[in-house]
Design an enzyme around this catalytic site. Structure first.
Site, PDB file in Angstrom:
ATOM      1  N   ASP A 156     -24.530   5.139  12.456  1.00  0.00           N
ATOM      2  CA  ASP A 156     -24.026   5.002  13.824  1.00  0.00           C
ATOM      3  C   ASP A 156     -25.156   4.659  14.786  1.00  0.00           C
ATOM      4  OD1 ASP A 156     -21.510   5.563  13.010  1.00  0.00           O
ATOM      5  OD2 ASP A 156     -21.548   7.663  13.578  1.00  0.00           O
ATOM      6  N   LYS A 160     -20.837   1.980  17.466  1.00  0.00           N
ATOM      7  CA  LYS A 160     -19.853   1.556  18.469  1.00  0.00           C
ATOM      8  C   LYS A 160     -20.510   1.754  19.828  1.00  0.00           C
ATOM      9  CE  LYS A 160     -15.904   3.220  15.794  1.00  0.00           C
ATOM     10  NZ  LYS A 160     -16.379   4.367  15.016  1.00  0.00           N
ATOM     11  N   MET A 194     -19.556  13.908  25.553  1.00  0.00           N
ATOM     12  CA  MET A 194     -19.046  12.722  26.250  1.00  0.00           C
ATOM     13  C   MET A 194     -18.475  13.107  27.610  1.00  0.00           C
ATOM     14  SD  MET A 194     -17.423  10.969  22.848  1.00  0.00           S
ATOM     15  CE  MET A 194     -17.084  12.494  21.989  1.00  0.00           C
TER      16      MET A 194
HETATM   17  C1  LIG Z   1     -19.242  10.510  19.272  1.00  0.00           C
HETATM   18  S1  LIG Z   1     -20.024  12.005  19.740  1.00  0.00           S
HETATM   19  C2  LIG Z   1     -20.843  12.411  18.239  1.00  0.00           C
HETATM   20  C3  LIG Z   1     -21.237  13.865  18.174  1.00  0.00           C
HETATM   21  C4  LIG Z   1     -22.028  14.203  16.916  1.00  0.00           C
HETATM   22  N1  LIG Z   1     -21.208  14.048  15.736  1.00  0.00           N
HETATM   23  C5  LIG Z   1     -22.620  15.607  16.961  1.00  0.00           C
HETATM   24  O1  LIG Z   1     -22.201  16.460  16.166  1.00  0.00           O
HETATM   25  O2  LIG Z   1     -23.510  15.820  17.782  1.00  0.00           O
HETATM   26  C6  LIG Z   1     -21.341  11.392  20.753  1.00  0.00           C
HETATM   27  C7  LIG Z   1     -21.707  12.390  21.852  1.00  0.00           C
HETATM   28  O3  LIG Z   1     -22.483  13.451  21.309  1.00  0.00           O
HETATM   29  C8  LIG Z   1     -23.389  13.906  22.276  1.00  0.00           C
HETATM   30  N2  LIG Z   1     -24.758  13.727  21.762  1.00  0.00           N
HETATM   31  C9  LIG Z   1     -25.120  13.162  20.599  1.00  0.00           C
HETATM   32  N3  LIG Z   1     -26.450  13.238  20.427  1.00  0.00           N
HETATM   33  C10 LIG Z   1     -26.943  13.867  21.507  1.00  0.00           C
HETATM   34  C11 LIG Z   1     -28.247  14.259  21.925  1.00  0.00           C
HETATM   35  N4  LIG Z   1     -29.331  14.034  21.177  1.00  0.00           N
HETATM   36  N5  LIG Z   1     -28.371  14.900  23.118  1.00  0.00           N
HETATM   37  C12 LIG Z   1     -27.306  15.167  23.882  1.00  0.00           C
HETATM   38  N6  LIG Z   1     -26.044  14.803  23.538  1.00  0.00           N
HETATM   39  C13 LIG Z   1     -25.870  14.178  22.369  1.00  0.00           C
HETATM   40  C14 LIG Z   1     -23.124  13.104  23.546  1.00  0.00           C
HETATM   41  O4  LIG Z   1     -22.172  13.798  24.310  1.00  0.00           O
HETATM   42  C15 LIG Z   1     -22.556  11.841  22.960  1.00  0.00           C
HETATM   43  O5  LIG Z   1     -21.784  11.125  23.919  1.00  0.00           O
END
Ligand SMILES: C[S@@+](CC[C@H](N)C(=O)[O-])C[C@H]1O[C@@H](n2cnc3c(N)ncnc32)[C@H](O)[C@@H]1O
Length: 264
Positions: A40, A61, A174
């Protein structure tokens, strides 16, 4: 890549929040053995470096740019495994948290492709560690909600009354683009405008930042702080360094949060 007809498999692996040393040992070993890594957008280069010999396919995406359709990703995984490849499907954080895991498992099951799940550190956990807060606390919150600001239909609806209750704590994925919606819904449900909200941008990455805000000023505070995402909003929690210890477990005052500034 040595692909063998029919011998392929897929490991759906959590890449963690970004820092390479937050990857699990199992994930590292699976990456080292992978022939193809299908990853991803949010998976960091530092993590991809654990699969130096693998073919990499970015199926990220982007919110506004060209995107892979989920059905095409499912079909790609199936076809790579059927061609005999050892595939790692690498997802940021944990695959089971807003990761469309079920769709990929269903596609692999339907095609008879063997797969395993390797969990990862989800962003909420990394965000809490960055802000140096506990996600639960005796006498404050005995439960933690995990929410998304958006779902397939736009802004996501939740049990706002429960979330507006004193002491309610939630990790919001998100959520930055939905900040105005979240504030309006929560205030309408009776939430205290001085409820603390901590935004953690790029948790565990070199550009990580933490911003303290209060619910009543959420969208403006995020704008002022330049929160750009990916971010987690921690509703009901202030960063440890901003919270006056004597005020725990109740929420810190608006004045205290203002005095601490938006950024720590
Ligand atoms: C589609 S979701 C995927 C979440 C992922 N599977 C997880 O367990 O962290 C994507 C969202 O995860 C959060 N996110 C992912 N990585 C992050 C990071 N390093 N710091 C803060 N938020 C993060 C944000 O809210 C982002 O918009």
């Amino acid at each position: 890549m040595a692909e063998r007809e029919g011998a392929g498999r897929v490991d759906i692996v959590g890449a963690g929040p970004g820092a390479a040393d937050l990857l699990t040992v199992r994930a590292r070993d699976l990456l080292a053995a992978a022939e193809v890594v299908v990853h991803d957008r949010l998976v960091s280069d530092a993590v991809l470096a654990f699969a130096p010999g693998a073919r990499r396919i970015d199926v990220g995406k982007t919110p506004d740019g060209p995107s892979w359709r989920q059905a095409d990703i499912d079909a790609l995984l199936v076809s790579l495994a059927r061609a005999g490849a050892r595939v790692v499907r690498l997802k940021s954080g944990d695959p089971g948290v807003y990761g469309r895991l079920d769709e990929e498992m269903d596609a692999l099951d339907a095609a008879g492709v063997p797969f395993e799940i390797c969990p990862g550190v989800t962003a909420a956990l990394a965000a809490a560690a960055s802000a140096r807060v506990s996600l639960t606390r005796r006498g404050r919150n005995s439960s933690l909600r995990v929410l998304t600001g958006r779902d397939v239909d736009g802004f996501a609806e939740h049990d706002w009354r429960a979330l507006a209750a004193p002491g309610a704590t939630a990790a919001i994925y998100m959520g930055v683009g939905a900040a105005d919606f979240l504030r309006t819904r929560l205030l309408r449900a009776g939430a205290d405008p001085s409820t603390p909200v901590t935004a953690v941008d790029n948790a565990s990455r070199p550009n990580e930042r933490t911003a303290a805000a209060v619910l009543g000023e959420l969208p403006d505070a995020l704008r002022r702080a330049g929160v750009s995402g990916p971010s987690i909003l921690l509703l009901g929690l202030s960063p440890r360094d901003a919270a006056p210890r004597a005020a725990e477990p109740s929420a810190p005052t608006l004045a205290a949060l203002r005095a601490a500034g938006d950024f720590l």
